[in-house]
Design a protein around this motif. Structure first.
Motif, PDB file in Angstrom:
ATOM      1  N   PHE A 124      33.513 -21.316  71.531  1.00 45.12           N
ATOM      2  CA  PHE A 124      33.882 -19.906  71.419  1.00 45.12           C
ATOM      3  C   PHE A 124      35.402 -19.774  71.498  1.00 45.12           C
ATOM      4  O   PHE A 124      36.035 -20.310  72.393  1.00 45.12           O
ATOM      5  N   ASP A 125      35.992 -19.109  70.530  1.00 45.60           N
ATOM      6  CA  ASP A 125      37.442 -18.867  70.540  1.00 45.60           C
ATOM      7  C   ASP A 125      37.730 -17.518  71.182  1.00 45.60           C
ATOM      8  O   ASP A 125      37.049 -16.531  70.891  1.00 45.60           O
ATOM      9  N   TYR A 126      38.732 -17.503  72.024  1.00 46.27           N
ATOM     10  CA  TYR A 126      39.109 -16.244  72.675  1.00 46.27           C
ATOM     11  C   TYR A 126      40.636 -16.145  72.686  1.00 46.27           C
ATOM     12  O   TYR A 126      41.340 -17.106  72.342  1.00 46.27           O
ATOM     13  N   TYR A 127      41.152 -14.987  73.058  1.00 43.81           N
ATOM     14  CA  TYR A 127      42.602 -14.787  73.116  1.00 43.81           C
ATOM     15  C   TYR A 127      43.123 -15.300  74.458  1.00 43.81           C
ATOM     16  O   TYR A 127      42.906 -14.682  75.496  1.00 43.81           O
ATOM     17  N   ASN A 128      43.780 -16.453  74.417  1.00 39.85           N
ATOM     18  CA  ASN A 128      44.386 -17.013  75.624  1.00 39.85           C
ATOM     19  C   ASN A 128      45.794 -16.419  75.761  1.00 39.85           C
ATOM     20  O   ASN A 128      46.633 -16.589  74.870  1.00 39.85           O
ATOM     21  N   SER A 129      46.054 -15.721  76.852  1.00 47.07           N
ATOM     22  CA  SER A 129      47.304 -14.947  76.971  1.00 47.07           C
ATOM     23  C   SER A 129      48.557 -15.824  76.932  1.00 47.07           C
ATOM     24  O   SER A 129      49.638 -15.340  76.602  1.00 47.07           O
ATOM     25  N   LEU A 130      48.411 -17.116  77.245  1.00 44.99           N
ATOM     26  CA  LEU A 130      49.561 -18.022  77.176  1.00 44.99           C
ATOM     27  C   LEU A 130      49.836 -18.458  75.743  1.00 44.99           C
ATOM     28  O   LEU A 130      50.978 -18.693  75.353  1.00 44.99           O
ATOM     29  N   LEU A 131      48.759 -18.542  74.939  1.00 41.13           N
ATOM     30  CA  LEU A 131      48.874 -19.140  73.602  1.00 41.13           C
ATOM     31  C   LEU A 131      48.924 -18.126  72.466  1.00 41.13           C
ATOM     32  O   LEU A 131      49.255 -18.508  71.326  1.00 41.13           O
ATOM     33  N   ILE A 132      48.589 -16.858  72.717  1.00 45.74           N
ATOM     34  CA  ILE A 132      48.534 -15.876  71.616  1.00 45.74           C
ATOM     35  C   ILE A 132      49.861 -15.856  70.854  1.00 45.74           C
ATOM     36  O   ILE A 132      50.929 -15.970  71.438  1.00 45.74           O
ATOM     37  N   ASN A 133      49.726 -15.739  69.529  1.00 46.87           N
ATOM     38  CA  ASN A 133      50.860 -15.627  68.599  1.00 46.87           C
ATOM     39  C   ASN A 133      51.705 -16.907  68.509  1.00 46.87           C
ATOM     40  O   ASN A 133      52.759 -16.904  67.882  1.00 46.87           O
ATOM     41  N   ASP A 134      51.258 -18.016  69.143  1.00 44.17           N
ATOM     42  CA  ASP A 134      51.996 -19.285  69.032  1.00 44.17           C
ATOM     43  C   ASP A 134      51.547 -20.032  67.783  1.00 44.17           C
ATOM     44  O   ASP A 134      50.351 -20.051  67.453  1.00 44.17           O
ATOM     45  N   LYS A 135      52.504 -20.650  67.119  1.00 47.15           N
ATOM     46  CA  LYS A 135      52.181 -21.412  65.906  1.00 47.15           C
ATOM     47  C   LYS A 135      52.612 -22.863  66.056  1.00 47.15           C
ATOM     48  O   LYS A 135      53.526 -23.178  66.819  1.00 47.15           O
ATOM     49  N   ASP A 136      51.913 -23.744  65.305  1.00 49.78           N
ATOM     50  CA  ASP A 136      52.276 -25.158  65.335  1.00 49.78           C
ATOM     51  C   ASP A 136      53.363 -25.429  64.287  1.00 49.78           C
ATOM     52  O   ASP A 136      53.859 -24.512  63.634  1.00 49.78           O
ATOM     53  N   GLU A 137      53.696 -26.736  64.133  1.00 44.74           N
ATOM     54  CA  GLU A 137      54.779 -27.095  63.204  1.00 44.74           C
ATOM     55  C   GLU A 137      54.438 -26.768  61.750  1.00 44.74           C
ATOM     56  O   GLU A 137      55.317 -26.666  60.902  1.00 44.74           O
ATOM     57  N   ASN A 138      53.134 -26.577  61.437  1.00 45.67           N
ATOM     58  CA  ASN A 138      52.723 -26.226  60.064  1.00 45.67           C
ATOM     59  C   ASN A 138      52.589 -24.722  59.876  1.00 45.67           C
ATOM     60  O   ASN A 138      52.022 -24.259  58.887  1.00 45.67           O
TER      61      ASN A 138
END
Length: 1093
Positions: A124-138
């Motif tokens: 299940f995917d949820y909105y993790n407040s630490l990770l929201i709106n973060d993007k990887d190198e791609n």
């Protein structure tokens, strides 16, 4: 020479010869200062000053305007008891709405759990407040970090939030894909629509949240959560006061720790961390003590021998310091420690002391071998009124069956703690056990917390909403198959900013000096205008360590018999009168008032409300009448403003209204542009009336400004007035770029404007000064802009009205002038003479004289030496100040500050030791290299190989051990300090001071219609034998016995109403097992690091 002073009406016969009686006949006065000359100087200067300030303030015109409307005015006496009851009812109603919102969330959470079937393989995917709106190198969103729209929201202090959705926060040591977490997050998705619906129903709601027993925290509105400077998310909802209070009833706890030789090294470090973690789960309603044992039993605080103490913040921190000093040695015998613990708990229970609910013993040991069964048979069986929780420290499992047997046979819980990372989760288990009876019973107790600081808001510097209280309720599993296990799912809560609560006690109804305050069932302040929760360390504002455990008796310290405190804690409704000394201007000045205290409880909460009205004008409210048309016209003048912290109209509910200032809202309400606006019609009516009465001042000030002579009147910068309805007008006599004090009458100088807590300082001081007389206030040296010398003087006077023998303060009016204008006028007046022939026998310009202009608290406004401006006169001339005190012209008033912060000096080791031997220097260098290499290992992120939570805990412990690296730290303390006050009945005085070889003469003369004094002293006679008269605050030091007595004393408190200690259906066999052993190599190095350091 004889001394003399002239008395004002009603003055007591003076004893002014006191300082002269001891003068030997051989001593000679070096300089004779003619009294009449000094009086003529004072009269000339006073007359000139009065003429300037009355003209440019327009005080006589304003007084006349209010006099003209006296026939239409009504002065109503305020019924304080009626007022406090009305405020209390409104607060109860507001808080009830918050409770209803929480109840809806609890119901939704429990229903969602009932309908959810646990799935160990759930994805299940949820909105993790630490990770929201973060993007990887791609440039793809990271896992659990999808797009989450965030927008600034004024209601949430302009933080970036998402008001349509909540998100999930997890502490660093909780795995975000753990099956328990995924199932809990999935189940609690059902709360999202309830969050939104609650906010729509009650737009005054702030943060709403669900803290899960598994460690995740669902927060609405959703925000982006940032890690601390170490890259760690240390916030764990299960550690918060609101969670612990909602999950458990009050508890009496004795912590027993094994300090025998086998506990050395890492085991001792883990044991200490376990104790600290247990202490962090305790609150104001709990009681605690700590016993250490090896060959013998000792209380780690000898002062607390044989008792339990309230687990307030001060006691918890004191215990933590003592725990840090524990050392392991000897052989452990646990039975004596258990016996001592059972005795204390039984004595407290029988005496009706402590929490009178749960009682528990926490045993922390690396093994138990001797026969302890007899102790339980004698003290705890068969009723088992005391639960015993056991914590086996280390990896050794030999003693596990013994230690587990102790817990399982005493309704407790057993855990094994092998690493620092295991501590948090294992300590939390005891809370789940204590919550079982409440869960099985399905008792949804509502709890309210003490005041606390919202760390997110504090970080964003939104200090207007700093102090909060939380309403919280537990969430239970309703599933029948787990009923006897009493499973606590978590706690639901919502924050209530305390300032929102105090908005329901409008400032204008409380008079110039009045205020409202709130305190808890434990006697701690929730909100009070004199509560100072922050202190400055360098340039940073920080919360004081004890900001939320300031007792009512420490703020209202005149209540020495604690009559007010006792009545409020007991939830009584009543009234009390007290003579009080109110510190103002950062403690430099004091107002003497007689205050009437009215108090009652707030139903459905553990809080009490107090309302304070000052006797005299503070008991009256002025009621004027004018038409909307006339008032509206005058309200639209450009020089007018309203107190923006006061609530004339409610603007924080409708988003369309939030951008309106209070003045704009009032105008839209009166013109009918915003029919939906809800406004305080009584206050709006008073504003209209004051706008009409004060309207002529604008034209008066404008005419003066246009006709000013820059030569003779340079230095008059601004005129201003304020009325009891929070209306202010001001006019500039110079261009805004030339204003010396640009902060004055702005938000940057809170003391100069109307706020929720107080009227402006210039208004408050003027109200306690005779009508028609002016108060002159200089910004003292440490307050002036840029830290330089003071540049301006604020001058103000009160405007009173009388109706049917009742006197009220309608307004205050004043001017702000440059200090150099005052100085110019002073030195010109000091050159005038009373002689017929015009020859001046003496002048203040002469080297043999010093002339000072000082105020009624002894601060210098004018001196020959510019650097002395703003200083306390006693620091400049101790001899004259001492004599003025002896003669009664000034008196010393001792004040106390129980919220002070004092420096704790850093005690470093002798610097001589390294010089004794070059070998020592070499060893020290090696220790430094080794320890810093180990720190590198601890800091190095090896989380891909070992558990990152171990790393976080290791760093936390290491940083904790280095908390005293700074040379000077500040800690809470009590201080006493003097304030000096002029006795206005004494108009003039003079005298000689015996300074050994010579006599020093001085003359003091009151300046008419002011709070100023002219002081002329002889400079020829050296009086340096007299020390300066200091104003410094001194720490109140308590000797060991007094300190112990203060620490042991049990102040009156009101226990919470509910208690859930045991339940017959409780499954006592669910008492724990061996914890999984997880070892981090870096953690094994930690004891060596601490040892080397």
């Amino acid at each position: 020479m004889a001394g003399a002073r002239r008395m004002g009406p009603g003055a007591v016969p003076c004893m002014m010869m006191l300082c002269l009686l001891c003068i030997p006949p051989c001593a000679r006065a070096q300089t004779k200062i003619p009294l009449e000359t000094v009086k003529s100087w004072a009269d000339a200067f006073g007359g000139e000053l009065y003429s300037i300030v009355t003209k440019y303030s327009g005080s006589l015109l304003l007084q006349k305007k209010y006099k003209d409307v006296e026939p239409t005015l009504k002065i109503k006496e305020v019924d304080g008891l009626e007022l406090v009851k009305k405020f209390s009812e409104q607060m109860e109603s507001m808080l009830r709405r918050k409770v209803e919102a929480v109840e809806r969330l609890v119901e939704a959470a429990e229903d969602a759990d009932l309908n959810h079937e646990y799935n160990s393989s759930l994805e299940f995917d949820y909105y993790n407040s630490l990770l929201i709106n973060d993007k990887d190198e791609n440039d793809n969103y990271v896992e659990l970090g999808d797009e989450f729209i965030l927008e600034p929201n004024e209601h949430f202090n302009n933080l970036l939030v998402n008001t349509t959705y909540s998100d999930i926060q997890l502490p660093t040591n909780v795995y975000n894909k753990d099956p328990d977490i995924l199932n809990g997050v999935y189940m609690s998705e059902a709360l999202n629509p309830i969050f939104v619906d609650n906010f729509e129903r009650d737009p005054t709601l702030t943060w709403q949240y669900f803290g899960s027993s598994t460690g995740f925290f669902r927060l609405y509105p959703g925000i982006k959560w940032l890690p601390d400077e170490n890259g760690v998310i240390s916030f764990d909802c299960r550690n918060r006061g609101w969670y612990i209070q909602a999950a458990t009833s009050p508890k009496d706890i004795v912590i027993i720790v094994d300090v025998s030789g086998s506990m050395k090294g890492l085991r001792m470090t883990i044991a200490k961390h376990t104790i600290v973690t247990i202490l962090d789960t305790l609150g104001e309603n709990d009681f605690v003590n700590i016993i250490a044992y090896n060959d013998y039993v000792h209380f780690i605080e000898p002062c607390f021998k044989g008792i339990l103490v309230q687990a307030d913040r001060d006691n918890r921190e004191h215990f933590k310091q003592l725990v840090d000093e524990l050392q392991a040695k000897g052989v452990g015998t646990v039975s004596k420690a258990l016996t001592e613990s059972f005795k204390i708990l039984r004595e407290f229970r029988d005496a009706g002391q402590g929490g009178l609910c749960n009682q528990a013993i926490m045993l922390i040991t690396d093994g138990a071998v001797e026969d302890y069964e007899a102790v339980f048979e004698k003290y705890n069986w068969p009723d088992r009124k005391v639960r015993v929780f056991t914590y086996l420290i280390g990896r050794e499992v030999t003693f596990a069956p013994n230690v587990k047997w102790i817990a399982c046979n005493n309704k407790g819980y057993y855990t094994q703690i092998s690493t620092l990372a295991d501590v948090q989760e294992n300590v939390m288990e005891y809370l789940h056990v204590l919550s079982r009876p409440m869960v099985i019973n399905h008792d949804h107790d509502i709890i309210w917390t003490e005041a606390y600081m919202d760390s997110a808001l504090f970080a964003s510097q939104a200090q207007s909403l700093l102090l909060m209280t939380t309403v919280a309720m537990p969430v239970f599993s309703k599933k029948n198959e787990t009923r006897s296990h009493g499973i606590l799912l978590g706690v639901v809560g919502s924050d209530v900013p305390l300032r929102e609560l105090l908005k329901l006690a409008p400032r204008y109804k409380l008079g110039v000096h009045g205020y409202a305050f709130l305190n808890t069932n434990n006697g701690y302040i929730l909100s009070h205008p004199d509560l100072r929760p922050l202190y400055k360390e360098g340039k940073k504002l920080k919360p004081k360590p004890n900001y939320n455990s300031v007792d009512l008796s420490e703020v209202e310290w005149e209540d020495q018999d604690e009559i007010l405190r006792s009545a409020m804690i007991n939830g009584e409704t009543g009234y009390l009168s007290m003579d009080v000394k109110v510190p103002v201007d950062k403690g430099k000045r004091v107002l003497f008032l007689t205050n009437d205290y009215f108090f009652t409880d707030i139903s459905g909460t553990p809080f009490s409300l107090g309302v304070v009205l000052s006797r005299g004008h503070g008991e009256y409210i002025l009621l004027g009448n004018t038409s909307v048309e006339e008032g509206l016209h005058d309200l639209l003048q450009p020089d007018l403003s309203l107190a923006n912290e006061w609530i004339y109209c409610i603007t924080d509910i409708d988003p369309d209204h939030r951008k309106l200032s209070q003045l704009e809202a009032v105008i839209r309400f009166l013109t009918g542009e915003e029919p939906d606006l809800e406004c305080d019609e009584e206050l709006v009516q008073e504003v209209l009336f004051d706008a009409v009465v004060t309207a002529p001042m604008e034209a008066y000030w404008t005419t003066l400004a246009l006709n000013m002579s820059l030569d003779t009147e340079a230095g008059i910068e601004m005129a201003f007035l304020g009325t009891r309805a929070g209306l202010m007008r001001s006019a500039l006599y110079v261009g805004s770029e030339k204003i010396s004090n640009k902060k004055f009458l702005t938000q940057k100088d809170k003391e100069s404007i109307f706020t929720m807590d107080h009227f402006p300082l210039w208004y408050r001081r003027a109200a306690e000064h005779p009508p028609g007389s002016f108060i002159y206030s200089i910004v003292s040296e440490d307050d002036s802009e840029g830290g330089g010398l003071p540049k301006v003087v604020t001058v103000s006077t009160a405007v009173s009205v009388s109706v049917d023998g009742k006197m009220g303060i309608a307004a205050a009016v004043g001017v702000q002038i440059k200090l150099d204008l005052l100085q110019r006028k002073f030195w010109m007046a000091m050159q005038q003479c009373s002689g017929v022939d015009g020859a001046c026998p003496l002048s203040c310009q002469d080297d043999i004289l010093n002339c000072f202009l000082i105020d009624n608290n002894g601060f210098i406004l004018v001196s020959k030496i510019p650097e002395e401006t703003g200083k306390f006169f006693g620091a400049v001339d101790g001899s004259v100040m001492t004599q003025l005190l002896n003669m009664g012209m000034f008196r010393r008033v001792t004040m106390y500050d129980y919220q002070a912060m004092c420096k704790v000096p850093y005690h470093h080791h002798s610097g001589a030791q390294p010089l004794l031997s070059p070998i020592y220097a070499f060893v020290a260098a090696v220790k430094w290299l080794i320890s810093d290499f180990l720190i590198f290992l601890l800091e190095f992120n090896m989380s891909s190989f070992w558990h990152s939570d171990n790393l976080a805990d290791a760093k936390a412990v290491f940083h904790h051990s280095h908390r005293h690296k700074k040379h000077d730290t500040l800690q809470p303390c009590d201080t006493e300090y003097p304030v000096f006050v002029y006795e206005p009945a004494i108009k003039e005085t003079n005298g000689l001071i015996n300074c050994g070889d010579c006599q020093k003469m001085f003359v003091a003369q009151q300046i008419i219609s002011s709070n100023l004094l002219l002081l002329v002293t002889d400079t020829v006679c050296d009086c340096s034998v007299f020390p300066p008269v200091p104003m410094d605050a001194k720490e109140v030091k308590y000797n060991a016995s007094v300190k112990c007595e203060r620490m042991r004393s049990q102040k009156l408190r009101r226990r919470p109403d509910s208690c859930h200690a045991f339940h017959p259906e409780e499954n006592a066999q669910d008492c724990g097992g061996t914890a999984g052993i997880s070892v981090c190599p870096t953690l094994l190095l930690l004891p060596l690091v601490l040892l080397l350091r």
